[in-house]
Design a protein around this motif. Sequence first.
Motif, PDB file in Angstrom:
ATOM      1  N   ALA A   1      97.793  41.414  32.533  1.00 39.32           N
ATOM      2  CA  ALA A   1      96.454  40.924  33.081  1.00 39.32           C
ATOM      3  C   ALA A   1      96.037  41.137  34.468  1.00 39.32           C
ATOM      4  O   ALA A   1      95.094  41.370  34.801  1.00 39.32           O
ATOM      5  N   HIS A   2      97.425  40.955  35.283  1.00 35.45           N
ATOM      6  CA  HIS A   2      97.057  41.330  36.767  1.00 35.45           C
ATOM      7  C   HIS A   2      96.825  42.827  36.898  1.00 35.45           C
ATOM      8  O   HIS A   2      96.022  43.034  38.113  1.00 35.45           O
ATOM      9  N   VAL A   3      97.372  43.658  36.157  1.00 34.66           N
ATOM     10  CA  VAL A   3      97.040  44.984  36.443  1.00 34.66           C
ATOM     11  C   VAL A   3      95.563  45.405  36.322  1.00 34.66           C
ATOM     12  O   VAL A   3      94.832  46.123  36.908  1.00 34.66           O
ATOM     13  N   VAL A   4      95.067  44.829  35.143  1.00 39.89           N
ATOM     14  CA  VAL A   4      93.655  44.719  34.813  1.00 39.89           C
ATOM     15  C   VAL A   4      92.914  44.368  36.166  1.00 39.89           C
ATOM     16  O   VAL A   4      91.766  45.211  36.570  1.00 39.89           O
ATOM     17  N   SER A   5      93.051  43.210  36.784  1.00 40.83           N
ATOM     18  CA  SER A   5      92.376  42.837  37.831  1.00 40.83           C
ATOM     19  C   SER A   5      92.572  43.524  39.046  1.00 40.83           C
ATOM     20  O   SER A   5      91.641  43.703  39.809  1.00 40.83           O
ATOM     21  N   VAL A   6      93.781  44.052  39.030  1.00 41.52           N
ATOM     22  CA  VAL A   6      93.837  45.056  40.507  1.00 41.52           C
ATOM     23  C   VAL A   6      92.815  46.445  40.250  1.00 41.52           C
ATOM     24  O   VAL A   6      92.055  46.729  41.148  1.00 41.52           O
ATOM     25  N   ALA A   7      92.987  46.740  39.215  1.00 43.56           N
ATOM     26  CA  ALA A   7      92.200  47.824  38.689  1.00 43.56           C
ATOM     27  C   ALA A   7      90.615  47.794  38.849  1.00 43.56           C
ATOM     28  O   ALA A   7      89.852  48.489  39.200  1.00 43.56           O
ATOM     29  N   ALA A   8      90.166  46.481  38.601  1.00 46.16           N
ATOM     30  CA  ALA A   8      88.879  46.036  38.739  1.00 46.16           C
ATOM     31  C   ALA A   8      88.398  45.642  40.413  1.00 46.16           C
ATOM     32  O   ALA A   8      87.381  45.889  40.776  1.00 46.16           O
ATOM     33  N   LEU A   9      89.440  45.185  40.948  1.00 49.36           N
ATOM     34  CA  LEU A   9      89.295  44.437  42.403  1.00 49.36           C
ATOM     35  C   LEU A   9      89.040  45.551  43.216  1.00 49.36           C
ATOM     36  O   LEU A   9      88.266  45.524  44.247  1.00 49.36           O
TER      37      LEU A   9
END
Length: 397
Positions: A110-118
């Motif tokens: 979940a945090h990896v997805v957020s990093v990729a989007a941010l």
Amino acid sequence: MGAVAHLSLRDIRENDLAARLAENAGDDCPRTWDGWQCWPDTPAGAVARRPCPDYIYYFTRPPTCPRQAYKQCSRAGTWYVGPGGSEWSNYSTCSTLAVLQTRVKVHLAAHVVSVAALIPAIVIFFLYKQLRVPRVVLHRNLFLSLLLNSSVVVAFLAVVMLRDDRHARIQSNSLGCIGLLLLTKFCRLTSYMWMFCEAFYLHKLVASAFAEQRSLFVYYAIGWGFPINPIILYASFRASHANDQCWVVPADPYEWILNTPCLIALLLNLVFMINILRVLVTKLRAANTHEPSQYRKSVRAALVLIPLFGLHFLVTLYRPAGVACHATELYHHLNSCVDGLQGFFVSLAFCYFNGEETSSPREFASMLNASRASTRVSGDSDRIAKERDDHTPQPTP
């Protein structure tokens, strides 16, 4: 006297065991004690199963779903003997390692997805000057805090919690491990403080008839400066009273030093949200607007503000007790997704699906294409003019 009584008791137990062995010879494996719990008489060739006792987990929490250990009875009516030459009970099925690793991996993903989007969203905020207004500056700082939080969480989970030598790393209680954990807690606090700043700013904007505020010094002090104080206080108490296991295991009295500011921020954001909706509805009524589309827009605006204000955390704030074990596991996965995907959702709502932010890259691309087109037209005009000059007959002297 005590020794004689002890020997007598041992003799009685041995005689009783010998009698039961003789009675059940060739039929059943006799009841036995393996050092953890009692196992009942078991038919030859069958597998005995017993619930995993809570005390085998020592200081860790027992699993929510009941687990069972098992013990093999051979066809000869004897218990399975392990490599050490003694009876062996299998307690490996009691381990919660696989469940805990699944939780950690869901949280990590979940945090990896957020990093990729941010990352692209923050680049857009920094790249275009027309987005450097106070409201977008607040968005940019919130995105930065969420990016730092997700990045540090990913680093901590990958370096400490998912390593094969994690137990040795945690037990070593090294300064590097403690420092990385404190950094995760600091970044988490900054994200909560910037969520509060977003809610406070929007509430103030709505209450003062949408007059933008130019100075953001107070917001910077709250967002980046205030979290230092609880972190220093927490580190002081942990170092003095609970300095073990890399501070991974929560020390309940001291965790409230960090949890209290987060809870207060969420509650204040909820109050701001309610008042913002009240002001919007009041203005709609004052304008005699009875169109359902206007109210639908207000509802959509309120839904968009939920991840920005962190109000989605209220969904998993209370962990239900006394529910089915699989429901508890579902709660843990939902909590991991709610926590880890916040950066992803705010990036979608306030960057990728926001007309103002997405229009800037489109305008830049249009200007770039127009510039290239004008360059090509200018080049074509020059080439045509040159060819025309070459074919024009020159006057004779």
